[in-house]
Enzyme design. Structure first.
Site, PDB file in Angstrom:
ATOM      1  N   ARG A  61       0.765  -1.240  -0.043  1.00  0.00           N
ATOM      2  CA  ARG A  61      -0.004  -0.117  -0.048  1.00  0.00           C
ATOM      3  C   ARG A  61       0.926   1.158  -0.099  1.00  0.00           C
ATOM      4  O   ARG A  61       1.977   1.408   0.529  1.00  0.00           O
ATOM      5  CB  ARG A  61      -0.759  -0.025   1.147  1.00  0.00           C
ATOM      6  CG  ARG A  61      -2.012   1.117   1.178  1.00  0.00           C
ATOM      7  CD  ARG A  61      -3.039   0.864   2.374  1.00  0.00           C
ATOM      8  NE  ARG A  61      -2.190   0.976   3.650  1.00  0.00           N
ATOM      9  CZ  ARG A  61      -2.199   2.187   4.338  1.00  0.00           C
ATOM     10  NH1 ARG A  61      -2.762   3.084   3.899  1.00  0.00           N
ATOM     11  NH2 ARG A  61      -1.699   2.044   5.568  1.00  0.00           N
ATOM     12  N   LYS A 125       3.024  -8.378  11.363  1.00  0.00           N
ATOM     13  CA  LYS A 125       2.551  -8.532  10.308  1.00  0.00           C
ATOM     14  C   LYS A 125       2.718  -9.723   9.676  1.00  0.00           C
ATOM     15  O   LYS A 125       3.812 -10.367   9.408  1.00  0.00           O
ATOM     16  CB  LYS A 125       3.004  -7.176   9.383  1.00  0.00           C
ATOM     17  CG  LYS A 125       2.165  -7.204   8.023  1.00  0.00           C
ATOM     18  CD  LYS A 125       2.555  -5.840   7.304  1.00  0.00           C
ATOM     19  CE  LYS A 125       1.686  -5.704   6.229  1.00  0.00           C
ATOM     20  NZ  LYS A 125       2.048  -4.666   5.134  1.00  0.00           N
ATOM     21  N   ARG A 259      -0.587   3.496  14.000  1.00  0.00           N
ATOM     22  CA  ARG A 259       0.606   3.042  14.723  1.00  0.00           C
ATOM     23  C   ARG A 259      -0.119   3.141  16.342  1.00  0.00           C
ATOM     24  O   ARG A 259      -0.823   3.844  16.643  1.00  0.00           O
ATOM     25  CB  ARG A 259       1.782   4.018  14.948  1.00  0.00           C
ATOM     26  CG  ARG A 259       2.386   4.215  13.714  1.00  0.00           C
ATOM     27  CD  ARG A 259       3.191   3.103  13.222  1.00  0.00           C
ATOM     28  NE  ARG A 259       3.945   3.291  12.084  1.00  0.00           N
ATOM     29  CZ  ARG A 259       3.552   2.979  10.864  1.00  0.00           C
ATOM     30  NH1 ARG A 259       2.649   2.575  10.501  1.00  0.00           N
ATOM     31  NH2 ARG A 259       4.374   3.329   9.814  1.00  0.00           N
TER      32      ARG A 259
END
Length: 266
Positions: A61, A125, A259
Site C-alpha cells: 500500500r 505482520k 500506529r
C-alpha cells in the site's frame, strides 16, 4: 517448505482442490502479479487467480515495496469484476482481511486485523493486501486483489525491514496446492458475499478480530499526525472509529498509517 515442494505448485492441482470455480494460473517468476493482471484486465471475461512461485517487485500500500521469499511466502493476485463504479467497493480491503482470517482460523491459526489492510499474528505482520482497480470494457470495474502471506521468513528479510515479521511454519509444511485452494475458496466466497451485501456483512466479523481495539493510536499521513485516540473498530462502510478527546470521529481508508501510540513500527 522445500524448494521442490514449492515447484510442485501447479494451476491444475489448485483448481482441482478448489470449489470456487475460478481459473488459476501459476508462473515461475514475475515482477508483480497485480501488475500482470491489471495489464490483462481489458481482455479478461471471468475471475482469474495468478500465483507466482517467486515475485521480484511486489508492491504494498501507498507505493511501498513488498519483500517476499520464494521459499517462505505465498504471493498471488485475484482479478474479480464488480458491477457499478469504484464507490461500491468501500470496505473491500477489510472484507478481504476477514476472508483471510476466517480461512486461517479453519486451518488452526488465530490472527488479528489491523485497519485498513493488514493481517497480524501475535502483533507482527503476517499478510498484506493491495487492491487496485481498472474500468472494465462495457461497464463495471475489474478489481485486482494482491496478497502476500508470510509462511517462513528468512532472518535477512527481517533485517532489511528492521522489524520482526510473523510466520506460520506449520502451514509452510502444508501441501502448497491445498493451502492455495483453501485461500481461494475463502476469498471467492467473501467476494460473492460482498457483491450481495457490501461491507456491512463483514463489519461485526472484522471488529471481533480487531487487534488494537481500545488501544490509543495515532493516524499518520506522510509522517504527520492527523488524529489521536482510542481505536474503536470500524463502521459498516469500513471507516475506522476513533474516540478522541473531542468525541468519536471516523477516518477514511487511504494513504494513512496506523500506529500504536509510542510504537516505532506498524
Amino acid at each position: 517448505m522445500t524448494a521442490s515442494t514449492i515447484a510442485s505448485m501447479h494451476a491444475a492441482d489448485i483448481a482441482a482442490r478448489s470449489q470456487a470455480g475460478v481459473a488459476v494460473e501459476v508462473v515461475e517468476e514475475t515482477g508483480s502479479t497485480n501488475a500482470d493482471l491489471l495489464a490483462r484486465a481489458a481482455s479478461l471475461d471471468a475471475p482469474l487467480l495468478l500465483v507466482a512461485r517467486n515475485q521480484t517487485a511486489g508492491r504494498g500500500r501507498a507505493g511501498r515495496s513488498w519483500l517476499s521469499s520464494s521459499a517462505g511466502s505465498l504471493t498471488f493476485s485475484l482479478a474479480w469484476r464488480f458491477e457499478g463504479g469504484v464507490g461500491r467497493l468501500a470496505g473491500l480491503p477489510l472484507a478481504i482481511g476477514v476472508a483471510l482470517a476466517e480461512t486461517l482460523d479453519k486451518l488452526g491459526v488465530q490472527v488479528g486485523l489491523k485497519w485498513p489492510n493488514d493481517v497480524l499474528r501475535d502483533g507482527d505482520k503476517l499478510a498484506g493486501i493491495l487492491i487496485e482497480t481498472q474500468n472494465a470494457p462495457g461497464g463495471g470495474v475489474w478489481t485486482v486483489i494482491g496478497i502476500g502471506l508470510n509462511l517462513l521468513m528468512p532472518d535477512e528479510t527481517e533485517a532489511l525491514l528492521g522489524r520482526s515479521i510473523a510466520s506460520l511454519p506449520w502451514l509452510a509444511r502444508m501441501d502448497r496446492n491445498e493451502l492455495m485452494a483453501a485461500l481461494l475458496d475463502g476469498l471467492a466466497g467473501a467476494l460473492r458475499e460482498f457483491e450481495r451485501a457490501g461491507f456491512a456483512a463483514f463489519s461485526a466479523r472484522w471488529n471481533r478480530r480487531h487487534a488494537w481495539q481500545g488501544q490509543t493510536v495515532v493516524i499518520l499521513d506522510a509522517g504527520k499526525t492527523l488524529h489521536e485516540g482510542a481505536a474503536a473498530g470500524v463502521d459498516d462502510t469500513g471507516r475506522l472509529l476513533l474516540d478522541t478527546r473531542e468525541g468519536r470521529i471516523t477516518v477514511l481508508a487511504g494513504d494513512v498509517s496506523l500506529r500504536v501510540k509510542g510504537a516505532l513500527q506498524g
